[in-house]
Enzyme design. Structure first.
Site, PDB file in Angstrom:
ATOM      1  N   LEU A  31      39.023  33.276  28.886  1.00  7.36           N
ATOM      2  CA  LEU A  31      39.820  32.160  29.387  1.00  7.36           C
ATOM      3  C   LEU A  31      39.660  32.022  30.906  1.00  7.36           C
ATOM      4  CD1 LEU A  31      41.542  30.177  27.845  1.00  7.36           C
ATOM      5  CD2 LEU A  31      43.497  31.667  28.152  1.00  7.36           C
ATOM      6  N   HIS A  32      38.529  31.477  31.332  1.00  9.68           N
ATOM      7  CA  HIS A  32      38.341  31.239  32.762  1.00  9.68           C
ATOM      8  C   HIS A  32      38.688  29.790  33.080  1.00  9.68           C
ATOM      9  CE1 HIS A  32      34.348  29.279  32.160  1.00  9.68           C
ATOM     10  NE2 HIS A  32      34.353  30.050  31.091  1.00  9.68           N
TER      11      HIS A  32
END
Lengths: 324, 99
Positions: B21-22
């Site tokens: 989850l960037h």
């Protein structure tokens, strides 16, 4: 009934390594022996002087605390024969103490290093005097081990008053914060605030390491507040003095407080913080409201409550009218 | 009658895209979540953050393989959960992270 999911409050487990790593900048700690014991858990986050235990009395001995030798213990051990002293350390370390600290000018007994290695007890040398070391170590341990949680809220320092602004996504928390920053106040954390208990009735708020200095404004994107507005616009941590809960006016089932006499509080990890519920509506300047609420809270902390004075004046007025 | 405002839906999903989850997946997630009339929460190992906040989502430190619990509360909670879990399982439709 749908309950809003919330982050679990946690109580960190601290190891000797955590204690050592966080000592930097507070006190000097030099690792002498027992590196294998760095993973030892400090069960009770306190420092303890072994005192009586060295004489053989081990009832109620606080073995899970960080052991600090004071001048009394040191002199007592020094007067012993080498053999007796080793036996003494052997018994002490067999209790599985996490680590032992020799503060100030106390020379480490070299004969005990091998015993420490064997029992995986870390041996430290601290530069400060035992009383100074113990005070700093207690403060550090309290900080490391206090209960904490993460809250969906924005944290600001408004003229020295720590204000936590909470409310649902899109209600205007970040926009309010941005307006406050432009008026010279400082951002602590945007949208996600880490809170830890300090003592028994205070809360300290910080940002997560990743998120620090950043905020997100819809329509603009991610901003680095420190870069745009300068170091004065950010603050690393701040005690929470007031919680402002932003609510859509339509969601206000209960009529909100019109006088500010009701003492609303909001609870986080067992600590109650004064709360103001502020309805959001077109034409209401949230920046101004937040700033004024903070200043009012400052007055309240000094003992002045506006509505009480107004009440008194009215009563006085009535009594003089009766006298006429 | 069911109160629409408290309609709740939740689903467990597993992050499958390569880099977790960037910024990009987080912003896609919040974009979708914000379209629905529902409050969205994402939970990882006891930590809950708003699913409509990019910054908060990124602080979860959710890498590939992480299991997340998505909860939505509100009128469109079911629709929101359907689309969000679809987005996560399709690796956020990010071409470079499909393998």
């Amino acid at each position: 009934m749908s309950e809003i999911p919330q982050s679990r409050a946690t109580v960190p487990v601290i190891t000797v390594k955590d204690f050592m790593d966080n000592a930097a900048g507070r006190f000097d700690l030099e690792l002498i022996a027992g590196r294998a014991g760095l993973g030892n858990i400090v069960g009770e986050p306190m420092v303890h002087r072994p005192g009586l235990a060295l004489s053989g009395f081990y009832d109620h001995f606080a073995a899970s605390r960080i052991q600090v030798l004071g001048m009394a213990e040191y002199t007592f051990l020094q007067a012993m024969s080498e053999e007796k002293r080793c036996a003494c350390f052997e018994t002490l370390f067999a209790c599985k103490v996490p680590c032992i600290v020799f503060p100030g000018k106390m020379e480490i007994f070299h004969s005990m290093l091998e015993i420490a290695e064997r029992h995986h007890v870390v041996v430290f040398k601290a530069r400060d005097l035992s009383r100074d070391f113990m005070m700093s170590a207690m403060i550090l341990l309290e900080e490391l081990a206090s209960p904490r949680c993460r809250i969906h809220a924005t944290m600001m320092d408004i003229s020295g008053i720590g204000v936590l602004i909470e409310g649902k996504s899109g209600v205007g928390k970040s926009e309010t914060a941005l307006g406050l920053i432009k008026r010279g106040h400082a951002l602590v954390a945007d949208d996600l605030t880490c809170v830890r208990r300090h003592g028994i009735n205070h809360l300290i708020a910080t940002a997560t390491e990743v998120e620090r200095d950043f905020m997100e404004i819809r329509g603009i994107g991610i901003l680095n507040v420190r870069q745009i507005f300068g170091v004065g616009a950010v603050r690393r941590e701040k005690q929470i003095d007031l919680v402002i809960t932003l609510t859509q006016q339509s969601e206000m089932e209960h009529s909100f407080d019109r006088t500010g006499s009701a003492l609303l509080t909001r609870e986080f990890i067992g600590v109650q913080i004064p709360q103001r519920i502020v309805p959001v509506a077109p034409g209401r300047s949230l920046v101004n409201l937040a700033e004024t609420a903070a200043q009012d809270q400052k007055l309240r902390l000094s003992g002045y409550v506006a509505v009480e004075e107004l009440g008194k004046r009215v009563v006085e007025l009535h009594s003089t009218e009766e006298n006429c | 009658m069911e109160d629409l405002a408290t309609r709740r839906a939740e689903r467990k999903v597993c992050l499958l895209n390569k880099y977790g989850l960037h910024i990009r997946p987080a912003s896609l997630f919040t974009k979708v979540a914000s379209r629905y009339n529902a409050d969205v929460y994402v939970e990882k190992e006891g930590t809950v953050v708003s699913g409509k906040s990019i910054l908060a989502l990124m602080t979860l430190g959710a890498a590939c393989g992480t299991e997340l619990l998505i909860t939505a509360i509100g009128e469109q909670s079911i629709e929101a959960i359907d689309e969000l879990s679809g987005l996560v399982s399709r690796k956020f439709d990010i071409p470079e992270e499909q393998e």
